[in-house]
Enzyme design. Structure first.
Site, PDB file in Angstrom:
ATOM      1  N   GLU A  30      -3.311  -0.502  -5.635  1.00 19.67           N
ATOM      2  CA  GLU A  30      -2.839  -0.042  -4.325  1.00 19.67           C
ATOM      3  C   GLU A  30      -4.026   0.454  -3.490  1.00 19.67           C
ATOM      4  O   GLU A  30      -5.040   0.903  -4.032  1.00 19.67           O
ATOM      5  CB  GLU A  30      -1.798   1.066  -4.563  1.00 19.67           C
ATOM      6  CG  GLU A  30      -1.199   1.722  -3.348  1.00 19.67           C
ATOM      7  CD  GLU A  30      -0.440   0.804  -2.387  1.00 19.67           C
ATOM      8  OE1 GLU A  30      -1.035  -0.192  -1.935  1.00 19.67           O
ATOM      9  OE2 GLU A  30       0.711   1.116  -2.058  1.00 19.67           O
ATOM     10  N   ASP A  31      -3.897   0.357  -2.171  1.00 20.00           N
ATOM     11  CA  ASP A  31      -4.965   0.833  -1.292  1.00 20.00           C
ATOM     12  C   ASP A  31      -5.010   2.351  -1.216  1.00 20.00           C
ATOM     13  O   ASP A  31      -6.061   2.963  -1.322  1.00 20.00           O
ATOM     14  CB  ASP A  31      -4.827   0.215   0.118  1.00 20.00           C
ATOM     15  CG  ASP A  31      -3.429   0.373   0.725  1.00 20.00           C
ATOM     16  OD1 ASP A  31      -2.561   1.037   0.110  1.00 20.00           O
ATOM     17  OD2 ASP A  31      -3.207  -0.176   1.823  1.00 20.00           O
ATOM     18  N   ASP A  74      -0.207   8.053  -0.897  1.00 16.97           N
ATOM     19  CA  ASP A  74      -0.002   9.046   0.166  1.00 16.97           C
ATOM     20  C   ASP A  74       1.175   9.948  -0.237  1.00 16.97           C
ATOM     21  O   ASP A  74       0.999  10.870  -1.021  1.00 16.97           O
ATOM     22  CB  ASP A  74       0.252   8.250   1.463  1.00 16.97           C
ATOM     23  CG  ASP A  74       0.360   9.103   2.703  1.00 16.97           C
ATOM     24  OD1 ASP A  74      -0.292  10.157   2.756  1.00 16.97           O
ATOM     25  OD2 ASP A  74       1.082   8.718   3.636  1.00 16.97           O
ATOM     26  N   PHE A 115      -5.530   9.806   8.926  1.00 19.31           N
ATOM     27  CA  PHE A 115      -5.113   8.407   8.922  1.00 19.31           C
ATOM     28  C   PHE A 115      -6.357   7.521   8.905  1.00 19.31           C
ATOM     29  O   PHE A 115      -7.165   7.550   9.835  1.00 19.31           O
ATOM     30  CB  PHE A 115      -4.230   8.083  10.126  1.00 19.31           C
ATOM     31  CG  PHE A 115      -3.605   6.732  10.018  1.00 19.31           C
ATOM     32  CD1 PHE A 115      -2.471   6.537   9.236  1.00 19.31           C
ATOM     33  CD2 PHE A 115      -4.161   5.629  10.657  1.00 19.31           C
ATOM     34  CE1 PHE A 115      -1.901   5.279   9.105  1.00 19.31           C
ATOM     35  CE2 PHE A 115      -3.599   4.363  10.535  1.00 19.31           C
ATOM     36  CZ  PHE A 115      -2.466   4.190   9.754  1.00 19.31           C
ATOM     37  N   VAL A 116      -6.510   6.745   7.827  1.00 20.33           N
ATOM     38  CA  VAL A 116      -7.728   5.952   7.650  1.00 20.33           C
ATOM     39  C   VAL A 116      -7.450   4.461   7.819  1.00 20.33           C
ATOM     40  O   VAL A 116      -6.321   4.004   7.627  1.00 20.33           O
ATOM     41  CB  VAL A 116      -8.378   6.211   6.267  1.00 20.33           C
ATOM     42  CG1 VAL A 116      -8.925   7.619   6.179  1.00 20.33           C
ATOM     43  CG2 VAL A 116      -7.392   5.942   5.130  1.00 20.33           C
ATOM     44  N   ARG A 136      -8.452  -4.273   9.350  1.00 17.15           N
ATOM     45  CA  ARG A 136      -8.438  -4.553   7.904  1.00 17.15           C
ATOM     46  C   ARG A 136      -9.777  -5.093   7.415  1.00 17.15           C
ATOM     47  O   ARG A 136     -10.124  -4.950   6.251  1.00 17.15           O
ATOM     48  CB  ARG A 136      -7.350  -5.580   7.560  1.00 17.15           C
ATOM     49  CG  ARG A 136      -5.928  -5.060   7.710  1.00 17.15           C
ATOM     50  CD  ARG A 136      -4.973  -6.026   7.025  1.00 17.15           C
ATOM     51  NE  ARG A 136      -3.590  -5.848   7.437  1.00 17.15           N
ATOM     52  CZ  ARG A 136      -2.751  -4.975   6.890  1.00 17.15           C
ATOM     53  NH1 ARG A 136      -3.156  -4.177   5.937  1.00 17.15           N
ATOM     54  NH2 ARG A 136      -1.500  -4.893   7.326  1.00 17.15           N
TER      55      ARG A 136
HETATM   56  P1  5GP Z   1       3.193   6.200   0.345  1.00 19.04           P
HETATM   57  O1  5GP Z   1       4.403   5.420  -0.028  1.00 19.04           O
HETATM   58  O2  5GP Z   1       2.392   6.730  -0.817  1.00 19.04           O
HETATM   59  O3  5GP Z   1       3.515   7.298   1.331  1.00 19.04           O
HETATM   60  O4  5GP Z   1       2.271   5.278   1.220  1.00 19.04           O
HETATM   61  C1  5GP Z   1       1.635   4.187   0.779  1.00 19.04           C
HETATM   62  C2  5GP Z   1       1.404   3.234   1.917  1.00 19.04           C
HETATM   63  O5  5GP Z   1       1.381   3.887   3.189  1.00 19.04           O
HETATM   64  C3  5GP Z   1       0.047   2.592   1.781  1.00 19.04           C
HETATM   65  O6  5GP Z   1       0.106   1.435   0.994  1.00 19.04           O
HETATM   66  C4  5GP Z   1      -0.314   2.285   3.214  1.00 19.04           C
HETATM   67  O7  5GP Z   1       0.248   1.068   3.597  1.00 19.04           O
HETATM   68  C5  5GP Z   1       0.364   3.383   4.012  1.00 19.04           C
HETATM   69  N1  5GP Z   1      -0.578   4.475   4.351  1.00 19.04           N
HETATM   70  C6  5GP Z   1      -0.566   5.736   3.897  1.00 19.04           C
HETATM   71  N2  5GP Z   1      -1.584   6.456   4.410  1.00 19.04           N
HETATM   72  C7  5GP Z   1      -2.268   5.605   5.204  1.00 19.04           C
HETATM   73  C8  5GP Z   1      -3.453   5.739   6.001  1.00 19.04           C
HETATM   74  O8  5GP Z   1      -4.111   6.792   6.102  1.00 19.04           O
HETATM   75  N3  5GP Z   1      -3.862   4.623   6.659  1.00 19.04           N
HETATM   76  C9  5GP Z   1      -3.201   3.429   6.602  1.00 19.04           C
HETATM   77  N4  5GP Z   1      -3.707   2.420   7.294  1.00 19.04           N
HETATM   78  N5  5GP Z   1      -2.086   3.268   5.858  1.00 19.04           N
HETATM   79  C10 5GP Z   1      -1.638   4.348   5.166  1.00 19.04           C
END
Ligand code: 5GP
Length: 185
Positions: free
Chosen positions: A109-110, A113, A162-163, A175
């Site tokens: 995963e990238d 969050d 937010f990155v 991207r």
């Molecule tokens: P989670 O389900 O853990 O809240 O979020 C995961 C997804 O939210 C990541 O795969 C990504 O797509 C998006 N996301 C969360 N934080 C960021 C951020 O700082 N920047 C971007 N571009 N996407 C984020």
């Protein structure tokens, strides 16, 4: 036709971006993560499952740092829409090609969050009979967690910003940046 002004059209050196993690730091840490995975999975054949689209660039570098007989598969989920706030809903929009039964999975995963996406995927993969599931995330925002998810391999802990870049987008843009940046507001 007139050439566009390089300074004003460069995505890589955009004045709206601040570098948070540069390309050298990324490459060094990803090589270390690959070495850890190589050591932990010695003698096994893990399947790397990439969460599209954000983790695609991380997957391609991480995979080349793992000296094992690995395979890949891809899944796409929708969580965020086009904005910067999580809706809390997770939906699979492109499913895996192969069954998970008996496989040792590394979910790639990238960014971790709130934890909603990965906790949903881990439960989903468990119910499909994966033998083991570990998580490799490039970035981790511990302050934002809503659901407890422990990643096994974490590239960098980052603050609640937010990155973009290195696979991560803002409305599909950025991207292709070779670094992780913060959009200046
Ligand atoms: P989670 O389900 O853990 O809240 O979020 C995961 C997804 O939210 C990541 O795969 C990504 O797509 C998006 N996301 C969360 N934080 C960021 C951020 O700082 N920047 C971007 N571009 N996407 C984020």
């Amino acid at each position: 036709m007139q050439e566009p002004d390089a300074a004003s059209t460069s995505e890589f050196n955009s004045p709206n971006l601040e570098v948070l993690i540069d390309s050298q730091q990324l490459q060094k840490r990803i090589r270390e993560m690959g070495a850890e995975i190589t050591r932990d999975y010695a003698g096994r054949r893990p399947e790397l499952i990439c969460v599209l689209k954000g983790a695609s660039i991380f997957l391609s570098d991480l995979a080349r740092s793992i000296d094992l007989n690995i395979t890949f598969d891809f899944i796409a989920v929708s969580t965020y829409g086009k904005g910067t706030n999580s809706t809390g809903e997770v939906k699979i929009v492109k499913d895996l090609d192969e069954p998970l039964e008996g496989r040792n999975i590394i979910l790639v995963e990238d960014i971790l969050d709130t934890g909603l996406t990965l906790s949903y995927l881990v439960n989903n993969f468990r119910s499909r009979g994966a033998t083991s599931i570990r998580i490799a995330t490039l970035l981790n925002k511990p302050e934002r967690r809503k659901i407890k998810v422990d990643a096994d391999y974490v590239g960098f802990d980052i603050p609640d910003k937010f990155v973009v870049g290195y696979g991560l987008d803002f409305a599909e843009r950025y991207r292709n940046l070779p670094y992780i940046g913060v959009v200046k507001v």
